[in-house]
Design a protein around this motif. Sequence first.
Motif, PDB file in Angstrom:
ATOM      1  N   ARG A   1      42.335-102.558 -54.196  1.00 23.87           N
ATOM      2  CA  ARG A   1      41.586-103.794 -53.962  1.00 23.87           C
ATOM      3  C   ARG A   1      41.243-104.489 -55.282  1.00 23.87           C
ATOM      4  NH1 ARG A   1      36.641-106.250 -53.521  1.00 23.87           N
ATOM      5  NH2 ARG A   1      36.361-107.556 -51.667  1.00 23.87           N
TER       6      ARG A   1
ATOM      7  N   PHE B   1      46.557-104.804 -53.042  1.00 25.26           N
ATOM      8  CA  PHE B   1      46.498-105.252 -51.641  1.00 25.26           C
ATOM      9  C   PHE B   1      46.847-106.736 -51.552  1.00 25.26           C
ATOM     10  CE2 PHE B   1      43.299-101.713 -50.578  1.00 25.26           C
ATOM     11  CZ  PHE B   1      44.237-100.974 -49.880  1.00 25.26           C
TER      12      PHE B   1
ATOM     13  N   GLU C   1      44.105-109.060 -47.381  1.00 24.81           N
ATOM     14  CA  GLU C   1      42.729-109.197 -47.847  1.00 24.81           C
ATOM     15  C   GLU C   1      41.943-108.030 -47.240  1.00 24.81           C
ATOM     16  OE1 GLU C   1      38.944-112.133 -47.110  1.00 24.81           O
ATOM     17  OE2 GLU C   1      40.923-113.073 -47.344  1.00 24.81           O
TER      18      GLU C   1
END
Length: 337
Positions: free
Chosen positions: A26, A31, A37
Amino acid sequence: MSAPELERLTLGFIPLLDAALPIIAREAGFFADEGLEVALSRENAWSTLRDKVASGLLDGAHMLSPLPLAMSLGLSRAPCETLAPFILGRGGNTIVLSRHWSEGMNDIGEEHDPRDNARRFAARLHTHRGEPPRLAMVYPYSCQHYQLREWLAGADIDIDRQVTLGALPPPRMVEALENGEIDGFCVGEPWGSLARHRDVGRIVASGAQLWPAHPEKVLGVTASWALRYPTTLAAMIRALHKASQWLGASPEHARRAQSWLVLPPYLDRSVAHLESLAPDAPPAWQSLVGDPRPTAEIMSHVAEHLDQHMRKHGRLLDMRTLSTCYSPAHFDAATHQ
């Protein structure tokens, strides 16, 4: 490659060092690179995380490696077919005893057999006349539970009579030991080293010494979710794989990862005592950058424990469920192996 069916998803995690790969994916943008998201939801108990994944409140989660199989078999809750398509970490568990119970024991290290400390513990128990010491593990169907039982049984300790075992969420372990609620525990990092840092307990054994290279945490998703969102799952696997490769590429990356882990949404002050993120070293010998490809074969030791439990209740472990749960098919498809 097709775009993911889901653009936004939520993954659960327990505050442990082996939650590092989803956090890195993240924060480093892996990602996002895959069109996802991802929100990360910090949970404090494995049972809560389990139920949120099963009910669809979480799209997936950082999980104990035996948990997807236990969920699929309906152990502790209604059956929910669950898959483990990615290994997030190996090793990392420590067995800690209070200062009282660890008196005279060796500090854990490569030169010490962890069974020596178990025998010292057994000797103390044979002369103990009070209440049995209270030992905590994180969840009934966990490597921590099975490793703790094997460590005790290896010294001929009567687990049902000489000690009391119970489950406690990882973030509660150190405080409970410090307050005298428990006398020891088996847990993943950073909680064992934090107990040692606060001088409330001693690390007397390492799960990595008892079970070398065992898969400790996995990505867990329900089979129905994987069937509905296969492209999203593939993107998630690729992002986590990139995070693992990035983490292992340089010490600077490990330092940057540690700076993310200490953020309040993640592990916060529980990792403030660590000088660096060097998990593949004693006392925990934790690997976050090894082969992330799952197979049923590497889960055989865990499967033996679950099979023993089921036999006591008149059931047998279904080998097809084991093979499906830890199949490498999703990993292979995502990485084109």
